[in-house]
Design an enzyme around this catalytic site. Structure first.
Site, PDB file in Angstrom:
ATOM      1  N   LYS A  54       0.847  -1.205   0.000  1.00 13.81           N
ATOM      2  CA  LYS A  54       0.000   0.000   0.000  1.00 13.81           C
ATOM      3  C   LYS A  54       0.880   1.252   0.000  1.00 13.81           C
ATOM      4  CE  LYS A  54      -3.872  -2.391   2.154  1.00 13.81           C
ATOM      5  NZ  LYS A  54      -4.608  -2.809   3.348  1.00 13.81           N
ATOM      6  N   GLN A  98      -4.771  -1.714   9.529  1.00 15.89           N
ATOM      7  CA  GLN A  98      -4.727  -3.038   8.912  1.00 15.89           C
ATOM      8  C   GLN A  98      -5.356  -4.075   9.849  1.00 15.89           C
ATOM      9  OE1 GLN A  98      -3.745  -3.554   5.750  1.00 15.89           O
ATOM     10  NE2 GLN A  98      -4.129  -5.747   5.870  1.00 15.89           N
ATOM     11  N   ASP A 121     -11.200   2.720   3.947  1.00 13.60           N
ATOM     12  CA  ASP A 121     -11.502   1.282   3.880  1.00 13.60           C
ATOM     13  C   ASP A 121     -13.004   1.048   3.733  1.00 13.60           C
ATOM     14  OD1 ASP A 121      -9.594  -0.737   3.895  1.00 13.60           O
ATOM     15  OD2 ASP A 121      -9.085  -0.420   6.006  1.00 13.60           O
TER      16      ASP A 121
HETATM   17  N1  GUN Z   1      -7.122  -7.019   5.982  1.00 14.55           N
HETATM   18  C1  GUN Z   1      -7.482  -7.749   4.890  1.00 14.55           C
HETATM   19  N2  GUN Z   1      -8.051  -6.948   3.961  1.00 14.55           N
HETATM   20  C2  GUN Z   1      -8.065  -5.710   4.476  1.00 14.55           C
HETATM   21  C3  GUN Z   1      -8.536  -4.462   3.985  1.00 14.55           C
HETATM   22  O1  GUN Z   1      -9.078  -4.326   2.878  1.00 14.55           O
HETATM   23  N3  GUN Z   1      -8.351  -3.401   4.813  1.00 14.55           N
HETATM   24  C4  GUN Z   1      -7.781  -3.522   6.040  1.00 14.55           C
HETATM   25  N4  GUN Z   1      -7.680  -2.430   6.791  1.00 14.55           N
HETATM   26  N5  GUN Z   1      -7.357  -4.661   6.528  1.00 14.55           N
HETATM   27  C5  GUN Z   1      -7.488  -5.745   5.744  1.00 14.55           C
END
Ligand code: GUN
Length: 293
Positions: A54, A98, A121
């Site tokens: 990211k 995350q 998100d």
């Molecule tokens: N863990 C797995 N997929 C995601 C996501 O799309 N966003 C976040 N914050 N954590 C994740």
């Protein structure tokens, strides 16, 4: 029939090209540089890879990023304090924590503490509700990525039988909510299957579009797929190492067998994965644009 491969990697590249132009325009016309703040608590290796990717994508697109890696024993209060700081910071347009979080931290408490207008998100209950009523600000990244793959590949969803396998808050439930909307790229008849579904195969065999988000490697086998179906594989599982030492991946679909039956299928890697990060960038740019006076 051998399926057409739906390259999320290529579609994501096209979208990132479009985003780059928008980001440059934001900078030149409005003096705004989109900013994303990412928190990672603990040492989960998969989460470390995702967060690294990211941050790297931010750099490539000209988005500012703040990355905060916190130890496993970080308290809930300390994480809330960090989010509060980012909530107040005008340079931060998007905040991402995350998941999964360590067990001693209440995930929902953290997610509701993020300002909804910085929740890139799309996990805050306000944004989940807006998505459900068809008035979204930020769509969750992986489900939105699935929809974009279908739309940009010219696959009609209107009136189609869509079957989603998996009911997680991150993928299964939201992808169903997105595809059932009265909207372009949606209007589908959607079924959600899960661990308590009596006969999953009975449902998947009806699917004209099958979305695999069960979280189980190669769960969807060829006998579960209707001839000519479109198959979107959301799973990512590490199943050892390649000869060059890279992680060997597979999805929730038995790709080799299912590709002989489907009309189109996303691969793993190179399918839904690259779309997730790209949709995150799209949401961050969207959030920054909302600041234009
Ligand atoms: N863990 C797995 N997929 C995601 C996501 O799309 N966003 C976040 N914050 N954590 C994740």
């Amino acid at each position: 029939m051998t399926a057409k491969i739906l390259s999320g990697k290529d579609i994501a590249k096209d979208i990132r090209k479009e985003l780059k132009v928008e980001i440059e325009e934001l900078k030149e016309k409005h003096g705004i540089v989109p900013g994303l703040a990412v928190a990672l608590v603990g040492e989960d290796p998969a989460s470390q890879v995702y967060v690294g990717a990211k941050v790297k994508t931010c750099a490539r697109l000209g988005v500012n990023s703040i990355e905060k890696r916190l130890p496993e024993d970080t308290s809930e209060a300390d994480l809330l304090a960090l989010i509060d700081e980012w909530n107040k910071d005008d340079q931060v347009h998007g905040i991402l924590v995350q998941l999964p979080l360590p067990k001693h931290i209440d995930e929902q408490k953290i997610l509701v503490s993020i300002r909804p207008d910085k929740d890139v998100d799309g996990f805050h209950p306000t944004n989940v509700g807006k998505m459900l009523i068809g008035k979204p600000d930020f769509l969750p990244c992986t489900p939105h990525g699935c929809q974009q793959i279908l739309m940009r590949s010219g696959i009609e969803t209107e009136g189609k039988e869509v079957v989603v396998v998996g009911r997680s808050n991150i993928v299964g439930k939201p992808v169903a909510a997105i595809l059932v909307q009265k909207a372009k790229g949606a209007n589908a008849t959607v079924t959600i299957c899960h661990t308590r579904t009596k006969d999953i195969k009975e449902h998947t065999l009806r699917a004209e579009i099958l979305i695999a988000a069960a979280g189980v490697p190669k769960f969807i086998t060829a006998d579960m797929v209707k001839e000519g179906a479109v198959v979107i594989d959301v799973g990512v599982h590490r199943i050892g190492k390649t000869e060059s030492g890279k992680d060997k991946l597979c999805g929730d679909v038995d790709f080799e067998a299912v590709k002989e039956k489907a009309s189109a299928i996303t691969p793993v890697p190179g399918g839904v994965g690259p779309m997730t990060i790209t949709m995150l960038m799209m949401n961050t740019v969207r959030s920054a644009k909302l600041r234009i006076k």
